[in-house]
Scaffold this active site. Structure first.
Site, PDB file in Angstrom:
ATOM      1  N   ARG A  46       0.818  -1.217   0.000  1.00 28.00           N
ATOM      2  CA  ARG A  46       0.000   0.000   0.000  1.00 28.00           C
ATOM      3  C   ARG A  46       0.850   1.263   0.000  1.00 28.00           C
ATOM      4  NH1 ARG A  46      -5.024  -1.714   3.965  1.00 28.00           N
ATOM      5  NH2 ARG A  46      -6.421  -2.280   2.271  1.00 28.00           N
ATOM      6  N   GLY A  98      -7.969  -7.909  -0.264  1.00 29.89           N
ATOM      7  CA  GLY A  98      -8.186  -8.842   0.843  1.00 29.89           C
ATOM      8  C   GLY A  98      -7.400 -10.140   0.713  1.00 29.89           C
TER       9      GLY A  98
END
Ligand SMILES: Nc1ncnc2c1ncn2[C@@H]1O[C@H](COP(=O)(O)OP(=O)(O)O)[C@@H](O)[C@H]1O
Ligand SMILES: O=C(OP(=O)(O)O)[C@H](O)COP(=O)(O)O
Length: 395
Positions: free
Chosen positions: A37, A351
């Protein structure tokens, strides 16, 4: 096309830019264990630096419930960002207040500061107006690049946008572009693969996808609710009894819409939920009464491989089995490999599926891996994302 303003619509030179990123990264013993991220936010941060902005980064980390939590400080993420940018990134211990204001006052063009975890303030998750105004007071422009948190209406994602020119960052734009195009003008055959544990969490997605896809491949724990709805014996497999009727509705809707709805034809079953359990492969009609299905079987994996290979666009959300335990990882591994081999355009919905393609070392073969799990699910459900709808409309 995003009907919202983007960074490119503004002159950023000399402007104080409050840039919301999603640095909610996994940590262990104070270190970042997966920087995906952070890396994903780098193009936006570099764009801001190159355009002479004074960059104020903000993020949440974990769920500290409105209190300072020493284990959820952002300094380690800041240090990693600094390495990636080859540039000093000063991590502060607060996200509002006098110290922060003084630091910002001393920021030069192209300089980068990282505020402390915004969730240390209870007002963040409540989308408190005062906190949103305090964040806005620090800057001239708001850039939202936190796709992973775009489904949250919080003070630093949606609240602040009411008080400043509010534009999207490059990552947010890219995520919306890829997912949006995939769902609005899909190349066909269009296949969605849905797995994971809970039917409840995927109802909206399955329902919405049934209006869009040509093939729906179901795996993981949620397949047993569908199998039971069809009248199969599923032993001790995971089931949501109160969703059986809904499962039947979905099967009927698929038939009416001409969507091919695939369910497992075989399974790896276990005597108990454990990596050391006794296991065997069975046909789906032959699950023994006191065993549980913990993975799709090899025949199902082959069947799904063929569908994936013959598709032009494939979206995957949720593992095919309990892939964290090696005896039940084969189904998820096989789907990951099929995704790597297909010539179709492959999209991973964040996820566990993103973790799975990393684990099976095929992440670089995917066309797009979303940085948002919950956010991409809500997007696929057709829901409005507050982090996006709150941005300033394009003129
Ligand atoms: N057959 C199964 N029985 C029980 N749990 C399963 C089964 N298949 C997959 N799971 C579990 O589902 C979990 C992921 O579910 P979920 O949270 O719905 O997916 P995602 O995070 O991708 O949205 C994984 O931890 C996996 O172990
Ligand atoms: O990690 C996140 O969500 P995700 O695991 O669903 O991708 C986001 O940072 C949002 O975090 P939250 O679910 O605590 O609001």
């Amino acid at each position: 096309m995003l009907q919202k303003m983007t960074m490119k619509d503004l002159d950023l030179k000399g402007k104080r830019v409050f840039c919301r990123v999603d640095f909610n990264v996994p940590m262990k013993d104070g270190a970042v264990t997966d920087d995906t991220r952070i890396r994903a936010a780098v193009p936006t941060i570099e764009y801001l630096i190159d355009n002479g902005a004074k960059v104020i980064l903000a993020s949440h980390l974990g769920r500290p419930k409105g209190e300072v939590n020493e284990e959820m400080r952002l300094a380690a993420a800041g240090a990693r960002l600094s390495e990636l940018l080859h540039k000093e990134v000063k991590s502060l211990q607060e996200s509002v207040g006098e110290t922060v204001e003084n630091e910002i006052a001393g920021l030069h063009e192209g300089g980068v500061l990282l505020l402390e975890n915004v969730r240390f303030h209870a007002g963040e998750e409540k989308n408190d107006e005062e906190l949103a105004k305090s964040f806005a007071g620090l800057a001239d422009v708001f850039v939202n690049d936190a796709f992973g948190a775009a489904h949250r209406a919080h003070a630093s994602t949606a609240g602040i946008a009411k008080h400043l020119p509010a534009v999207s960052g490059l990552l947010l734009e890219k995520e919306l572009d890829v997912l949006g195009k995939a769902l609005s003008q899909p190349e066909r055959p269009f296949t969605a693969i849905i797995g994971g544990a809970k039917v409840k969490d995927k109802i909206g997605v399955i329902d919405h996808l049934l209006d869009k896809v040509d093939n729906l491949l179901i795996g993981g724990g949620l397949s047993y609710t569908f199998l039971k709805a069809q009248g199969h014996e599923i032993g001790n497999s995971l089931v949501e009894e109160d969703k059986l009727e809904l499962a039947r509705t979905f099967l009927k809707k698929a038939e009416e819409k001409g969507v091919k709805f695939y369910l497992p034809v075989d399974a790896t079953v276990a005597s108990e939920f454990s990596k050391d359990a006794e296991t065997k492969h069975v046909k789906i009609e032959e699950i023994p009464a006191d065993w549980m299905g913990l993975d799709i079987g090899p025949e199902t994996a082959d069947l799904y491989r063929d569908v994936i290979k013959n598709s032009k666009l494939i979206i995957w959300n949720g593992p095919m089995g309990v892939f964290e335990m090696e005896p039940f990882a084969n189904g998820t591994r096989s789907v990951a490999q099929s995704m790597a081999e297909t010539e179709g355009y492959t999209v991973i919905g964040g996820g566990d599926s993103a973790a799975a393609v990393e684990k099976f070392e095929v992440a670089d073969k995917m066309d797009h891996i979303s940085t948002g799990g919950g956010a991409s699910l809500e997007f696929m459900e057709g829901k409005e994302l507050p982090g996006v709808s709150s941005l300033t409309d394009k003129k």
